[in-house]
Write an enzyme that holds these catalytic residues in place. Structure first.
Site, mmCIF file in Angstrom:
data_model
loop_
_atom_site.group_PDB
_atom_site.id
_atom_site.type_symbol
_atom_site.label_atom_id
_atom_site.label_comp_id
_atom_site.label_asym_id
_atom_site.label_seq_id
_atom_site.Cartn_x
_atom_site.Cartn_y
_atom_site.Cartn_z
ATOM 1 N N GLU A 165 0.800 -1.224 0.000
ATOM 2 C CA GLU A 165 0.000 0.000 0.000
ATOM 3 C C GLU A 165 0.835 1.277 0.000
ATOM 4 O O GLU A 165 0.752 2.105 0.909
ATOM 5 C CB GLU A 165 -0.951 -0.004 1.201
ATOM 6 C CG GLU A 165 -1.916 -1.180 1.185
ATOM 7 C CD GLU A 165 -2.893 -1.204 2.339
ATOM 8 O OE1 GLU A 165 -3.866 -1.969 2.283
ATOM 9 O OE2 GLU A 165 -2.698 -0.444 3.314
ATOM 10 N N GLU A 349 -5.725 -8.330 0.030
ATOM 11 C CA GLU A 349 -6.292 -8.088 1.359
ATOM 12 C C GLU A 349 -7.769 -7.774 1.199
ATOM 13 O O GLU A 349 -8.155 -7.018 0.305
ATOM 14 C CB GLU A 349 -5.659 -6.892 2.088
ATOM 15 C CG GLU A 349 -4.291 -7.108 2.672
ATOM 16 C CD GLU A 349 -3.788 -5.891 3.456
ATOM 17 O OE1 GLU A 349 -4.634 -5.124 3.987
ATOM 18 O OE2 GLU A 349 -2.571 -5.703 3.533
#
Length: 442
Positions: A165, A349
């Site tokens: 991320e 995720e």
């Protein structure tokens, strides 16, 4: 009627080093920016730190047994940069590599494929003191660390990702100042964006050099960006928010360009063949998704915008005040597939935090999480049936852990961690998802 996932669909779980391992002073590990941040008064809920976390460093055999019981065939872990290079560079800490050797060998013994993410936010303090992601030299320093890990594990690990991320780091650590190193600085945010992209590109090159048979891709958290209110100021915030949240750490990688309206701001940072380095060919797109992101004007932040709570009446909500919106998940998959020319996608995720509690007989019944997974996996099947090339799904997370600034107050796990004793207790959602994996369908 059961809806089946593709025959070779890959089921996995994900976790990160800093959130689970603990043992922050064990076997030569150096200090990370999150060690400093968490020990700074007022930064985390209840002053929680990850000094012990879930003690995965010592309890990994038990945790891998839980993965095996769940039925997953892949585990997305991160390697801790300060555990392998205590000062970020220089002398390798062999004991750090030895720990991941033990984890990976046991995973393979259990028939679980290790996926390595090389950075999940735990930068060594020594690198941060020299500018961290604000300093473009960090890109090559990070790539050197990555090359060490890739070369060491290339005989056993076949899938790597450079940075988890990278869009979150500029947005939360430098725009809002809510993550380590906790700054609010416009120039630093821009510099971090470009350095993170450079680090990604150099690391992809390292994978090609050190493990030519391995696959490499990005991992980014994306969700549709929406206005908190329907007015001109919020619509304008959406344009900039969409650029900062979804585009500046993805478009350069996949399209070789920085998006408007920020391209001209980053242009002075670009040197030589930077964009060629950044836009290396990748093998998969790792998509993390939780919720749509609501934004609005905020003059106290570096860019004058920030994420907002969901509008009143928007719901249901998770325990971290994120909207449960499986349609936004499908929307994001469609956007990713269309914008980046139908890449191979893994959902790296997805999950939800709810206020779990032990019953008197020490069980955890979490119907909200089961409903969440059921709805989101349903939309994932819709996306697959539409023709999007989705190869696997990693639930976040295997177990409750240190949830960054929220400390231990929020629980995302399929397994409940009783922090006073560190006992692991599979939740009802663990058993439900095990059934889904076993029949490979809903």
């Amino acid at each position: 009627m059961m809806r089946a996932f593709p025959k070779n669909f890959l089921w996995g779980v994900a976790a990160s080093a800093y959130q689970t391992e603990g043992a922050v002073e064990k076997d030569g590990r150096g200090q990370s920016v999150w060690d400093v941040y968490a020990h700074t008064p007022g930064r985390t809920t209840n002053g929680d730190t990850a000094d012990i976390a879930c003690d995965h460093y010592h309890r990994y055999p038990e945790d891998i047994a839980l993965m095996s019981g769940l039925g997953v065939k892949a585990y997305r872990l991160s390697t801790a940069w300060p555990r392998i290079y205590p000062h970020g560079k220089g002398q390798v800490n062999r004991r750090g590599l030895d720990f991941y050797d033990r984890v990976i060998d046991l995973l393979l013994h259990e028939g679980i494929e290790p996926w390595i993410c090389l950075h999940h936010w735990d930068m060594p303090v020594a690198i941060e003191e020299k500018g961290g992601w604000r300093n473009r030299d960090t890109a090559r320093i990070f790539a050197d660390y990555a090359a060490t890990v890739i070369a060491h594990f290339s005989d056993r690990v076949k899938r790597f990702a450079p940075i988890n991320e990278p869009n979150v780091i500029p947005w939360v650590a430098y725009n809002v100042g809510r993550h380590a190193p906790g700054q609010q600085d416009y120039a630093a945010c821009l510099a971090a964006i470009h350095t993170l992209n450079l680090a990604h590109g150099h690391t992809v090159k390292a994978v090609r050099a050190e493990a030519p048979k391995a696959e490499v891709g990005n991992i980014v958290s994306l969700g549709p960006v929406r206005p908190h209110y329907q007015d001109a100021a919020h619509e304008q915030a959406v344009v900039l928010g969409d650029c900062l949240w979804r585009r500046v750490t993805v478009d350069p990688l996949w399209l070789g360009i920085y998006p408007e309206p920020i391209a001209s701001e980053i242009e002075p940072l670009i040197q030589g063949d930077d964009m060629d380095v950044i836009s290396q060919k990748m093998d998969f797109f790792g998509l993390n998704h939780y919720n749509p992101v609501f934004v609005g004007p905020n003059p106290t932040t570096s860019f004058g915008i920030s994420e907002t709570p969901p509008p009143i009446g928007m719901g249901p909500l998770t325990d971290v005040n994120w909207v449960v919106d499986p349609d936004a998940f499908l929307e994001q998959i469609r956007d990713t597939s269309a914008r980046y020319n139908k890449p191979v996608i893994y959902i790296t995720e997805n999950g939800a935090s709810f206020a779990d509690a032990l019953t008197p007989d020490r069980k955890v019944i979490d119907p909200d999480r089961i409903a969440y997974f059921n709805a989101y996996l349903g939309r994932l099947l819709d996306a697959i049936e539409e023709g999007h090339d989705i190869r696997g799904y990693f639930a976040w997370s295997l177990m409750d852990n240190f949830e960054w600034g929220r400390g231990f107050s929020k629980r995302f796990g399929l397994v409940y961690v009783d922090y006073p004793t560190l006992q692991r207790i599979p939740k009802a959602s663990y058993h439900w998802l095990s059934g889904v994996i076993g029949q490979n369908g809903l």
